[in-house]
Design a protein around this motif. Structure first.
Motif, PDB file in Angstrom:
ATOM      1  N   SER A  19      -0.354  -1.682  -3.883  1.00 15.96           N
ATOM      2  CA  SER A  19      -1.092  -0.420  -3.786  1.00 15.96           C
ATOM      3  C   SER A  19      -2.225  -0.526  -2.769  1.00 15.96           C
ATOM      4  O   SER A  19      -2.544   0.454  -2.090  1.00 15.96           O
ATOM      5  CB  SER A  19      -1.647  -0.021  -5.151  1.00 15.96           C
ATOM      6  N   MET A  20      -2.827  -1.707  -2.638  1.00 16.99           N
ATOM      7  CA  MET A  20      -3.872  -1.898  -1.632  1.00 16.99           C
ATOM      8  C   MET A  20      -3.290  -1.820  -0.226  1.00 16.99           C
ATOM      9  O   MET A  20      -3.919  -1.259   0.679  1.00 16.99           O
ATOM     10  CB  MET A  20      -4.575  -3.238  -1.851  1.00 16.99           C
ATOM     11  N   VAL A  21      -2.096  -2.367  -0.045  1.00 18.80           N
ATOM     12  CA  VAL A  21      -1.433  -2.280   1.261  1.00 18.80           C
ATOM     13  C   VAL A  21      -1.124  -0.826   1.591  1.00 18.80           C
ATOM     14  O   VAL A  21      -1.352  -0.359   2.718  1.00 18.80           O
ATOM     15  CB  VAL A  21      -0.149  -3.143   1.284  1.00 18.80           C
ATOM     16  N   VAL A  22      -0.632  -0.075   0.609  1.00 18.85           N
ATOM     17  CA  VAL A  22      -0.343   1.341   0.834  1.00 18.85           C
ATOM     18  C   VAL A  22      -1.631   2.105   1.111  1.00 18.85           C
ATOM     19  O   VAL A  22      -1.662   3.004   1.958  1.00 18.85           O
ATOM     20  CB  VAL A  22       0.434   1.941  -0.363  1.00 18.85           C
ATOM     21  N   GLN A  32       2.308  12.616   3.886  1.00 12.64           N
ATOM     22  CA  GLN A  32       3.711  13.051   3.805  1.00 12.64           C
ATOM     23  C   GLN A  32       4.656  11.926   4.229  1.00 12.64           C
ATOM     24  O   GLN A  32       5.703  11.729   3.615  1.00 12.64           O
ATOM     25  CB  GLN A  32       3.966  14.281   4.685  1.00 12.64           C
ATOM     26  N   LYS A  33       4.270  11.191   5.269  1.00 11.25           N
ATOM     27  CA  LYS A  33       5.098  10.077   5.728  1.00 11.25           C
ATOM     28  C   LYS A  33       5.156   8.972   4.684  1.00 11.25           C
ATOM     29  O   LYS A  33       6.207   8.411   4.404  1.00 11.25           O
ATOM     30  CB  LYS A  33       4.555   9.514   7.038  1.00 11.25           C
ATOM     31  N   LEU A  34       4.002   8.645   4.118  1.00  8.95           N
ATOM     32  CA  LEU A  34       3.960   7.608   3.090  1.00  8.95           C
ATOM     33  C   LEU A  34       4.787   8.012   1.876  1.00  8.95           C
ATOM     34  O   LEU A  34       5.504   7.192   1.305  1.00  8.95           O
ATOM     35  CB  LEU A  34       2.522   7.324   2.672  1.00  8.95           C
ATOM     36  N   GLN A  89       4.835   3.199  -8.400  1.00  9.94           N
ATOM     37  CA  GLN A  89       3.415   3.029  -8.727  1.00  9.94           C
ATOM     38  C   GLN A  89       2.534   3.356  -7.523  1.00  9.94           C
ATOM     39  O   GLN A  89       1.488   3.989  -7.664  1.00  9.94           O
ATOM     40  CB  GLN A  89       3.148   1.600  -9.206  1.00  9.94           C
ATOM     41  N   ALA A  90       2.929   2.925  -6.333  1.00  6.87           N
ATOM     42  CA  ALA A  90       2.146   3.232  -5.135  1.00  6.87           C
ATOM     43  C   ALA A  90       2.226   4.715  -4.806  1.00  6.87           C
ATOM     44  O   ALA A  90       1.266   5.303  -4.299  1.00  6.87           O
ATOM     45  CB  ALA A  90       2.647   2.394  -3.957  1.00  6.87           C
ATOM     46  N   PHE A  91       3.361   5.327  -5.102  1.00  2.00           N
ATOM     47  CA  PHE A  91       3.535   6.757  -4.868  1.00  2.00           C
ATOM     48  C   PHE A  91       2.545   7.567  -5.686  1.00  2.00           C
ATOM     49  O   PHE A  91       2.046   8.601  -5.232  1.00  2.00           O
ATOM     50  CB  PHE A  91       4.977   7.146  -5.210  1.00  2.00           C
TER      51      PHE A  91
END
Length: 127
Positions: A19-22, A32-34, A89-91
């Protein structure tokens, strides 16, 4: 997979660094890209968990589909599990970021603010 508890522990330990990388990537890329990339990774991870060998007649061997190239083995299961769980989770973080940009200021203050509403909707969606 023999050690399911260890698999869950490792997966849980990877959530925060991923999540930190995201979060770092969100400084360079649009939300939107992520979202597109994270959903794509999650769907691919879920696709890896589908046992396609059940759709093909493997004959009448006693080992069912063991060793079949389309069967879900331990490595494929762990890869699909990690990809789907971590991307979902990152989403959730990217969705929170997008929500904070579009929510009206009237809902951004007080006890029943947008953060609480997002948490309640998220919890109801998991139930």
């Amino acid at each position: 997979v023999q050690q399911v508890g260890t698999l869950g522990f490792v997966n849980g330990c990877l959530v925060i660094p991923f999540s930190m990388v995201v979060g770092r990537l969100s400084l360079s890329y649009q939300d939107q890209k992520l979202m597109f990339y994270l959903v794509s990774i999650g769907c691919f991870g879920l696709f890896l968990l589908i046992d396609l060998s059940d759709l093909v007649d493997a004959g009448s061997s006693g080992d069912y589909n063991k060793g079949h190239p389309l069967a879900v083995g331990p490595k494929r299961y762990m890869l699909g599990y990690f990809m789907s769980y971590l991307s979902i989770q990152a989403f959730e973080g990217v969705i929170g970021s997008t929500l904070s940009k579009v929510i009206p200021t009237a809902l951004a203050s007080g006890t029943f603010n947008s953060g609480l509403l997002a948490t309640l909707v998220d919890t109801a969606g998991r139930a």
